[in-house]
Design an enzyme around this catalytic site. Structure first.
Site, PDB file in Angstrom:
ATOM      1  CG  ASP A 194      -2.247   0.982   1.287  1.00 28.10           C
ATOM      2  OD1 ASP A 194      -2.294   1.701   0.263  1.00 28.10           O
ATOM      3  OD2 ASP A 194      -2.789   1.369   2.445  1.00 28.10           O
ATOM      4  CG  HIS A 338      -9.212   0.160  -3.446  1.00 26.09           C
ATOM      5  ND1 HIS A 338     -10.128   1.553  -3.552  1.00 26.09           N
ATOM      6  CD2 HIS A 338      -8.386   0.532  -3.536  1.00 26.09           C
ATOM      7  CE1 HIS A 338      -9.724   1.904  -2.447  1.00 26.09           C
ATOM      8  NE2 HIS A 338      -8.667   1.746  -2.384  1.00 26.09           N
TER       9      HIS A 338
HETATM   10 FE1  N7H Z   1      -6.658   2.539  -1.580  1.00 25.30          FE
HETATM   11  N1  N7H Z   1      -6.028  -2.274  -0.306  1.00 25.30           N
HETATM   12  O1  N7H Z   1      -5.003  -2.964  -0.172  1.00 25.30           O
HETATM   13  O2  N7H Z   1      -7.146  -2.749  -1.232  1.00 25.30           O
HETATM   14  N2  N7H Z   1      -5.818   1.009  -1.993  1.00 25.30           N
HETATM   15  N3  N7H Z   1      -7.038   1.772   0.431  1.00 25.30           N
HETATM   16  N4  N7H Z   1      -8.362   3.483  -0.464  1.00 25.30           N
HETATM   17  N5  N7H Z   1      -6.411   3.767  -2.981  1.00 25.30           N
HETATM   18  C1  N7H Z   1      -4.435   1.748  -3.226  1.00 25.30           C
HETATM   19  O3  N7H Z   1      -1.168   2.312  -4.617  1.00 25.30           O
HETATM   20  C2  N7H Z   1      -6.990   0.251   0.632  1.00 25.30           C
HETATM   21  C3  N7H Z   1      -8.841   3.522   0.362  1.00 25.30           C
HETATM   22  C4  N7H Z   1      -7.290   5.013  -2.662  1.00 25.30           C
HETATM   23  O4  N7H Z   1      -2.955   5.893  -7.800  1.00 25.30           O
HETATM   24  C5  N7H Z   1      -3.971   0.319  -3.200  1.00 25.30           C
HETATM   25  O5  N7H Z   1      -1.081   2.328  -2.264  1.00 25.30           O
HETATM   26  C6  N7H Z   1      -7.700  -0.468   1.662  1.00 25.30           C
HETATM   27  C7  N7H Z   1     -10.384   5.276   0.730  1.00 25.30           C
HETATM   28  C8  N7H Z   1      -6.255   5.235  -3.702  1.00 25.30           C
HETATM   29  O6  N7H Z   1      -3.674   4.000  -8.619  1.00 25.30           O
HETATM   30  C9  N7H Z   1      -3.892  -0.723  -2.087  1.00 25.30           C
HETATM   31  C10 N7H Z   1      -8.522   0.243   2.146  1.00 25.30           C
HETATM   32  C11 N7H Z   1      -9.713   6.064  -0.552  1.00 25.30           C
HETATM   33  C12 N7H Z   1      -5.309   4.768  -4.433  1.00 25.30           C
HETATM   34  C13 N7H Z   1      -6.069  -0.444  -2.077  1.00 25.30           C
HETATM   35  C14 N7H Z   1      -8.330   1.115   0.999  1.00 25.30           C
HETATM   36  C15 N7H Z   1      -8.153   5.223  -1.512  1.00 25.30           C
HETATM   37  C16 N7H Z   1      -5.593   3.306  -3.593  1.00 25.30           C
HETATM   38  C17 N7H Z   1      -2.714   0.161  -3.740  1.00 25.30           C
HETATM   39  C18 N7H Z   1      -9.513   0.120   3.230  1.00 25.30           C
HETATM   40  C19 N7H Z   1     -10.858   7.095  -0.636  1.00 25.30           C
HETATM   41  C20 N7H Z   1      -4.614   5.411  -5.277  1.00 25.30           C
HETATM   42  C21 N7H Z   1      -1.795   0.053  -4.024  1.00 25.30           C
HETATM   43  C22 N7H Z   1      -9.345  -0.457   4.432  1.00 25.30           C
HETATM   44  C23 N7H Z   1     -11.301   7.782  -0.392  1.00 25.30           C
HETATM   45  C24 N7H Z   1      -4.604   4.851  -7.164  1.00 25.30           C
HETATM   46  C25 N7H Z   1      -1.036   1.977  -3.645  1.00 25.30           C
HETATM   47  C26 N7H Z   1      -4.152   5.663  -7.724  1.00 25.30           C
HETATM   48  C27 N7H Z   1      -4.602   2.570  -3.136  1.00 25.30           C
HETATM   49  C28 N7H Z   1      -5.920  -0.414  -0.512  1.00 25.30           C
HETATM   50  C29 N7H Z   1      -9.014   2.642   1.337  1.00 25.30           C
HETATM   51  C30 N7H Z   1      -8.322   5.559  -2.028  1.00 25.30           C
HETATM   52  C31 N7H Z   1      -3.931  -1.908  -2.381  1.00 25.30           C
HETATM   53  C32 N7H Z   1      -7.716  -2.551   2.497  1.00 25.30           C
HETATM   54  C33 N7H Z   1     -10.958   4.903   1.499  1.00 25.30           C
HETATM   55  C34 N7H Z   1      -6.449   7.322  -4.510  1.00 25.30           C
END
Ligand code: N7H
Length: 501
Positions: A194, A338
Site C-alpha cells: 500500500d 479499487h
Molecule cells: Fe485504497 N487495499 O489494500 O485494497 N488502496 N484502500 N483507498 N487507494 C490502494 O497504490 C485499500 C481507501 C485510494 O493512483 C492500493 O498504494 C484498503 C480509501 C487511492 O492507482 C491498495 C482500504 C480511499 C489509491 C489499497 C483503502 C482510497 C489507492 C494500491 C481500506 C479514498 C491510489 C497500492 C481499508 C476514498 C490509486 C497503492 C492509484 C490505492 C487498499 C481505503 C483511495 C492495495 C484495504 C478510503 C486514491
C-alpha cells in the site's frame, strides 16, 4: 487568486507533502477545554518547535535511504534510527473553539464528517461513539518504536498540562497504528502493498515520478492558496466554483481521517470461494483466489499493476505507475477495481481528467495479525482487542473535489467510470469492492472479476462488506506560519478577520 511567492517547504507540515517517518503512529484526538482557548494558544506556541516540517521529513528519509545504501555496500544490517515526528490539525469545531471565525471555503470541512456520514455510505451504528463527540483537533505522532512514541506523547501532554487542573486540552480518544511485521511491512491487512501511487507535486517532487500518464499535479491540488486551488468542481466537468481563502489558509491542507476496520478472514474466504477458474497450470501462475484478489484491487499483493501484468504477479513491477487503462476495455483491469475507481487515469481523458481529484494518502495498519483461531473459523473475532484495519488519512486542498467526491461519486457509484461509448456496450462497472458501499439498497456488485478469466464483462455479487467505517473526522492542517501567527497568536476571539488571499 493563487499566491505568487514560490512555495517554501519549511512552511508545510511534514505529513502532507513527504510523510512522517513511521514504524508506529498515534492519532491523539483532543478537545480544547471550555473557555481555555487563549491559554491553549500559549501552550500551542511551545509545541510549534516540535512540529515536523516537510524539509525535516525529507531529510529524515534521505538519511535512511543513504544509510541503507551504505550498509548494503558494506554488507551490514542498517539499524533503526530513533526518531519521532509531530503534526497537528484542527477540525471546524476546533477553529470555532479558538475564535477563528473566517470562512475557510470548504463546506464538507465545515459540516464535519459526522454530518457527511450518510453521503459516504457509513452506517452510524457502526461508528465508534468517540467520533460522535466533539473533536477539536488531532496530534499525529510518529516514531520508530512505541517507547519513543509514548515519550513524545508525554512531552506534548505535559506542555498542555493534560490531566492537571490547568490543562487546556482533554483527550477524546487515541488510535495507534503500526507497520505490519516482517515481510508484510508496507502491506495493509488484506496483504496488499500500500501507499505506492501518490501524485507527484509540481516543484516539490519534480523528477521523482516522471512516468507517462502520471504528470505532477499543481501545488494547489494539495495546498490551499496555491495554483490549482481553484474551487469546487461540481458537477464534474463544469468550471470550478470560485473560492476565497483566508490568508492564514495558505500552504495548509485538508486532512480526511477514516478509522476503517477490515474483516480479513471473511475477505480471504470470499476469494477462496469465488476463486477464478481457467488459469493455465504453469510454474509461477497464481491461484484463482490470488487472481480474484488482484482483480478486485487492480494490483497484485506485491503492488504490480494488473494492467501491466494481468495474469501473474511480477514483484519487479511493484512500484510502476506508467500504465494507462484502455477506456473501452476491462479485460486487463476491471473498471471497478479499487485503483481504477479511485484513480481512473485515462478513463477520464476528455472528461476533465483526474488532476483535481488526486489525494495524497498517508495510512497505516492498526490492530494485531489474524489469529490461528480466526483463520480456522474463517471469521473475525468479535473481541474488540483483535479488531484490525487501516487508519486512513489523506490530504487535499478541497474535500469536495478529493476524498468526499472519491468515496461518494466514484467508489459508491455503480455507473462510474462512465462507459456509454464502448462498442459493444458493457454493463455499468459496479461498486468499488474494497471501499464501496451500496447506498441504493441493491446488492454490492462489480463487473469484470468473475467467474473465469475470460469473463471480463461478467457480474460478481459480493453483498458482504470487508471494510467497515468506524468513524473519522475532517481536519485542517495549517502551515507553520499560520500556526505561529494565527492559531497560537495571543489575540482575542473575533479578531481574525484577516485579509483574504
Ligand atoms: Fe485504497 N487495499 O489494500 O485494497 N488502496 N484502500 N483507498 N487507494 C490502494 O497504490 C485499500 C481507501 C485510494 O493512483 C492500493 O498504494 C484498503 C480509501 C487511492 O492507482 C491498495 C482500504 C480511499 C489509491 C489499497 C483503502 C482510497 C489507492 C494500491 C481500506 C479514498 C491510489 C497500492 C481499508 C476514498 C490509486 C497503492 C492509484 C490505492 C487498499 C481505503 C483511495 C492495495 C484495504 C478510503 C486514491
Amino acid at each position: 487568486m493563487a499566491n505568487q511567492q514560490p512555495l517554501d517547504i519549511n512552511n508545510v507540515q511534514g505529513d502532507i507533502l513527504e510523510g512522517l517517518g513511521k514504524k508506529t503512529e498515534l492519532f491523539f484526538f483532543f478537545r480544547i477545554k471550555a473557555g481555555q482557548g487563549l491559554h491553549f494558544r500559549e501552550h500551542l506556541r511551545s509545541i510549534i518547535p516540535l512540529i515536523t516540517t516537510t524539509t525535516e521529513a525529507k531529510k529524515f528519509h534521505q538519511t535512511i535511504k543513504e544509510g541503507k545504501k551504505e550498509a548494503a555496500n558494506e554488507g551490514r544490517h542498517f539499524p533503526l534510527i530513533e526518531n519521532s515526528g509531530v503534526n497537528i490539525s484542527f477540525s471546524q469545531k476546533g477553529l470555532v473553539a479558538l475564535g477563528i471565525t473566517d470562512d475557510i471555503g470548504d463546506k464538507v470541512f465545515k459540516d464535519g464528517m459526522l454530518a457527511d456520514a450518510a453521503n459516504l455510505g457509513d452506517n452510524l451504528t457502526e461508528w465508534d461513539s468517540d467520533f460522535k463527540k466533539d473533536i477539536h483537533g488531532v496530534f499525529d505522532i510518529t516514531a520508530n518504536s512505541m517507547v519513543v512514541l509514548d515519550r513524545t506523547l508525554d512531552h506534548i501532554k505535559r506542555i498542555f498540562r493534560s490531566g492537571h487542573k490547568d490543562a487546556t486540552i482533554e483527550e477524546v480518544t487515541q488510535l495507534r497504528g503500526q507497520v505490519r511485521p516482517g515481510a508484510e511491512s508496507g502491506h495493509e491487512h488484506f496483504g496488499f502493498n500500500d501507499g505506492l501511487s501518490q501524485p507527484a507535486v509540481e516543484n516539490v517532487d519534480a523528477g521523482v515520478i516522471s512516468e507517462p500518464g502520471e504528470a505532477p499535479v499543481r501545488q494547489g491540488v494539495i495546498l490551499l492558496g496555491r495554483k490549482g486551488d481553484d474551487g469546487l468542481v461540481f458537477p464534474p466537468g463544469t468550471p470550478p466554483q470560485h473560492v476565497t481563502r483566508p490568508s492564514w489558509a495558505l500552504d495548509g491542507s485538508f486532512l480526511a481521517f477514516r478509522y476503517l476496520k477490515q474483516l480479513v478472514p471473511e475477505f480471504d474466504t470470499f476469494l477462496q470461494e469465488n476463486a477464478l477458474k481457467g488459469i493455465p497450470p504453469a510454474p509461477g501462475n497464481p491461484t484463482g483466489a490470488d487472481l480474484l484478489g488482484a482483480r478486485l484491487v487492480g494490483r497484485w499483493k506485491s503492488g504490480a499493476p494488473i494492467d501491466l501484468t494481468p495474469l501473474r504477479d511480477n514483484p519487479a513491477f511493484a512500484k510502476r505507475q506508467d500504465f494507462r487503462f484502455d477506456p473501452n476495455n476491462q479485460e486487463r483491469c476491471p473498471f471497478a477495481a479499487h485503483i481504477r475507481k479511485t484513480n481512473p487515469r485515462s478513463d477520464l481523458d476528455g472528461r476533465g481528467g483526474t488532476e483535481i481529484r488526486r489525494i495524497i494518502r498517508r495510512g497505516i495498519a492498526f490492530g494485531p495479525e489474524v489469529t490461528e483461531k480466526e483463520k480456522r473459523e474463517r471469521r473475525s473475532s468479535p473481541d474488540e482487542k483483535l479488531e484490525r484495519g487501516l487508519l486512513f488519512a489523506c490530504y487535499q486542498s478541497n474535500l469536495g473535489n478529493g476524498f468526499h467526491f472519491m468515496q461518494q461519486s466514484w467508489a459508491n457509484n455503480r455507473t462510474f467510470p462512465p462507459k456509454t461509448t464502448t462498442v459493444p456496450p458493457v454493463p455499468a462497472p459496479g461498486i468499488d469492492p474494497i471501499i464501496g458501499v451500496a447506498t441504493d439498497n441493491l446488492p454490492r456488485q462489480m463487473v469484470g472479476a468473475s467467474p473465469d478469466i475470460s469473463g471480463a464483462n461478467t457480474e460478481l455479487d459480493f453483498s458482504a462488506r470487508w471494510v467497515i467505517s468506524r468513524g473519522g473526522e475532517y481536519f485542517f492542517t495549517p502551515s507553520i506560519p499560520a500556526l505561529k501567527n494565527t492559531f497560537a497568536a495571543p489575540c482575542h476571539p473575533g479578531q481574525h478577520g484577516r485579509p483574504e488571499l
